[in-house]
Design a protein around this motif. Structure first.
Motif, PDB file in Angstrom:
ATOM      1  N   LEU A 243      22.343  48.155  25.155  1.00 55.93           N
ATOM      2  CA  LEU A 243      23.010  47.526  26.295  1.00 55.93           C
ATOM      3  C   LEU A 243      23.308  46.061  25.981  1.00 55.93           C
ATOM      4  O   LEU A 243      22.478  45.371  25.372  1.00 55.93           O
ATOM      5  CB  LEU A 243      22.128  47.627  27.536  1.00 55.93           C
ATOM      6  CG  LEU A 243      21.837  49.043  28.032  1.00 55.93           C
ATOM      7  CD1 LEU A 243      20.811  48.995  29.170  1.00 55.93           C
ATOM      8  CD2 LEU A 243      23.107  49.732  28.491  1.00 55.93           C
ATOM      9  N   PRO A 244      24.458  45.548  26.399  1.00 54.26           N
ATOM     10  CA  PRO A 244      24.878  44.192  26.019  1.00 54.26           C
ATOM     11  C   PRO A 244      23.880  43.088  26.348  1.00 54.26           C
ATOM     12  O   PRO A 244      23.504  42.307  25.470  1.00 54.26           O
ATOM     13  CB  PRO A 244      26.193  44.003  26.801  1.00 54.26           C
ATOM     14  CG  PRO A 244      26.704  45.378  27.034  1.00 54.26           C
ATOM     15  CD  PRO A 244      25.487  46.236  27.208  1.00 54.26           C
ATOM     16  N   GLU A 245      23.451  43.003  27.606  1.00 53.43           N
ATOM     17  CA  GLU A 245      22.567  41.917  27.991  1.00 53.43           C
ATOM     18  C   GLU A 245      21.212  42.022  27.311  1.00 53.43           C
ATOM     19  O   GLU A 245      20.613  41.017  26.928  1.00 53.43           O
ATOM     20  CB  GLU A 245      22.405  41.890  29.512  1.00 53.43           C
ATOM     21  CG  GLU A 245      23.656  41.491  30.264  1.00 53.43           C
ATOM     22  CD  GLU A 245      24.111  40.077  29.953  1.00 53.43           C
ATOM     23  OE1 GLU A 245      23.252  39.223  29.694  1.00 53.43           O
ATOM     24  OE2 GLU A 245      25.327  39.819  29.963  1.00 53.43           O
ATOM     25  N   GLY A 246      20.719  43.252  27.159  1.00 51.40           N
ATOM     26  CA  GLY A 246      19.443  43.440  26.480  1.00 51.40           C
ATOM     27  C   GLY A 246      19.512  43.027  25.026  1.00 51.40           C
ATOM     28  O   GLY A 246      18.577  42.420  24.487  1.00 51.40           O
ATOM     29  N   ILE A 247      20.627  43.337  24.382  1.00 50.28           N
ATOM     30  CA  ILE A 247      20.820  42.937  22.985  1.00 50.28           C
ATOM     31  C   ILE A 247      20.900  41.420  22.888  1.00 50.28           C
ATOM     32  O   ILE A 247      20.282  40.806  22.009  1.00 50.28           O
ATOM     33  CB  ILE A 247      22.094  43.577  22.409  1.00 50.28           C
ATOM     34  CG1 ILE A 247      21.888  45.084  22.216  1.00 50.28           C
ATOM     35  CG2 ILE A 247      22.460  42.926  21.070  1.00 50.28           C
ATOM     36  CD1 ILE A 247      23.115  45.807  21.702  1.00 50.28           C
ATOM     37  N   ASP A 248      21.664  40.809  23.779  1.00 52.97           N
ATOM     38  CA  ASP A 248      21.799  39.347  23.747  1.00 52.97           C
ATOM     39  C   ASP A 248      20.440  38.664  23.893  1.00 52.97           C
ATOM     40  O   ASP A 248      20.150  37.674  23.214  1.00 52.97           O
ATOM     41  CB  ASP A 248      22.731  38.880  24.869  1.00 52.97           C
ATOM     42  CG  ASP A 248      24.180  39.261  24.611  1.00 52.97           C
ATOM     43  OD1 ASP A 248      24.511  39.550  23.449  1.00 52.97           O
ATOM     44  OD2 ASP A 248      24.973  39.285  25.567  1.00 52.97           O
TER      45      ASP A 248
END
Length: 377
Positions: free
Chosen positions: A186-191
């Motif tokens: 997931l984008p935010e989790g990766i960031d």
């Protein structure tokens, strides 16, 4: 005999026809053929739930297998490195090398000598294997091909475990070993994960964000998948199906599957607008049941209140100003900052432009408005 439904609305299962990802898949195939210096040998795929991340990992594994590469799947838990070092990689090594050569031949009777008995190699001086040594051992068995490591749900990985994996892959890449790493999450989790110092190598990986499939590619997918299943779909019906599924890969499979089922009940081998329109409500209901409900399961009341406010204020899925949300909740805009940040990290909201918020998942608005019982008092 009724033809089998070719649509697959199941998370992580590759569809009959992959829509809108051909160029990405081709770039990956070229990256494997290029050699160790290719940037497409370290990929980081991000996207919302149901956007097809796991499916892309499956497709990459299949593409690598076609070129003779060995796939190694990694699971983001606290035993990730241990499992790789002591289970997954030893099995891959055994598969490539055949029976172990570290045993002395036994059980054979030779005339004049007698019976020879098997014994394990008595040499206990070998150092304990590490992740790097296991990868090098596997790579040494391969000729002209390499190792593909795939990791799903990257946002759930332990930092120290991820650092050890990344270090091992980077070490082999520095020595021009044929190895590739593809991770998805997931984008935010990766960031959030990539903010840690131990993820420097992953941070340098080629970043790919999976967005919605464009309308024309979606229409083509409905046509080709229906034909592959032994039926036809009218042109207007294919366009309507693409419109209802709004380019979201999971809802595309869901819409196609339900329209196919409706055609079966209607005893027709041709999917028309009538069948597609008839399942619109069921698509929305199942999206709520299979996508939205799990996504909202652990969301606290403060964040749910924001989601319901956006649902009430949004018109036909349009973005909503943060100030309007705060006004409806009778609070100051800065009072929303903590919950807003958490909802972004959960992959439930996006910032289409400064000062505005919108839902990431299609039909979230409809689900919330249709289920007021979940709204905090």
């Amino acid at each position: 005999m009724q033809p089998t439904n070719p649509f697959r609305p199941t998370f992580g299962v590759s569809p009959t026809i992959l829509a809108g990802r051909d160029s990405l898949l081709e770039s990956f195939k070229l990256g494997l053929a290029e050699g160790p210096g290719s940037p497409f040998r370290a990929l980081l795929i991000s996207g919302a739930r149901g956007m097809g991340k796991t499916v892309m990992l499956n497709e990459f594994e299949d593409a690598a297998a076609e070129q003779g590469w060995v796939k190694v799947r990694v699971y983001p838990d606290e035993t990730m490195v241990h499992t790789l070092t002591n289970s997954t990689l030893p099995q891959a090594i055994q598969d490539q090398s055949g029976p172990s050569s570290k045993r002395i031949l036994s059980g054979v009777s030779i005339p004049g000598v007698g019976q020879i008995t098997a014994v394990a190699n008595p040499d206990h001086s070998q150092p304990a294997p590490t992740l790097i040594s296991r990868l090098r051992e596997l790579a040494a068995l391969l000729r002209g091909v390499g190792i593909l490591i795939t990791l799903d749900e990257l946002q759930s990985a332990d930092i120290s475990q991820l650092h050890e994996l990344a270090t091992a892959v980077q070490d082999l890449l520095r020595d021009d070993v044929d190895i590739a790493l593809v991770a998805a999450g997931l984008p935010e989790g990766i960031d959030r994960l990539l903010q840690h110092e131990g993820t420097t190598f992953i941070r340098r990986a080629e970043r790919i964000h999976l967005g919605e499939v464009n309308h024309n590619d979606a229409v083509a997918m409905f046509r080709e998948t229906t034909t592959a299943g032994g039926r036809l779909i009218d042109e207007q019906a294919a366009h309507l199906a693409a419109q209802i599924s709004v380019g979201y890969p999971y809802s595309m499979q869901l819409t196609g599957s339900l329209a196919w089922a409706r055609a079966t009940l209607d005893k027709t081998d041709r999917i028309a607008v009538t069948q597609v329109e008839a399942v619109r409500g069921e698509v929305i209901r199942r999206m709520g049941m299979q996508v939205h409900e799990p996504s909202l399961h652990s969301v606290p009341d403060g964040e749910l209140t924001i989601l319901y406010a956006i649902a009430e204020l949004s018109q036909d899925g349009a973005m909503v100003a943060t100030g309007d949300i705060a006004a409806l909740m009778n609070v100051k805009p800065n009072a929303l900052s903590v919950q807003r940040r958490q909802l972004l990290r959960r992959g439930l909201l996006t910032v289409p432009k400064y000062g505005y918020l919108n839902f990431v998942l299609p039909y979230m608005r409809e689900h919330l408005l249709n289920n007021p019982q979940h709204r905090p008092i």
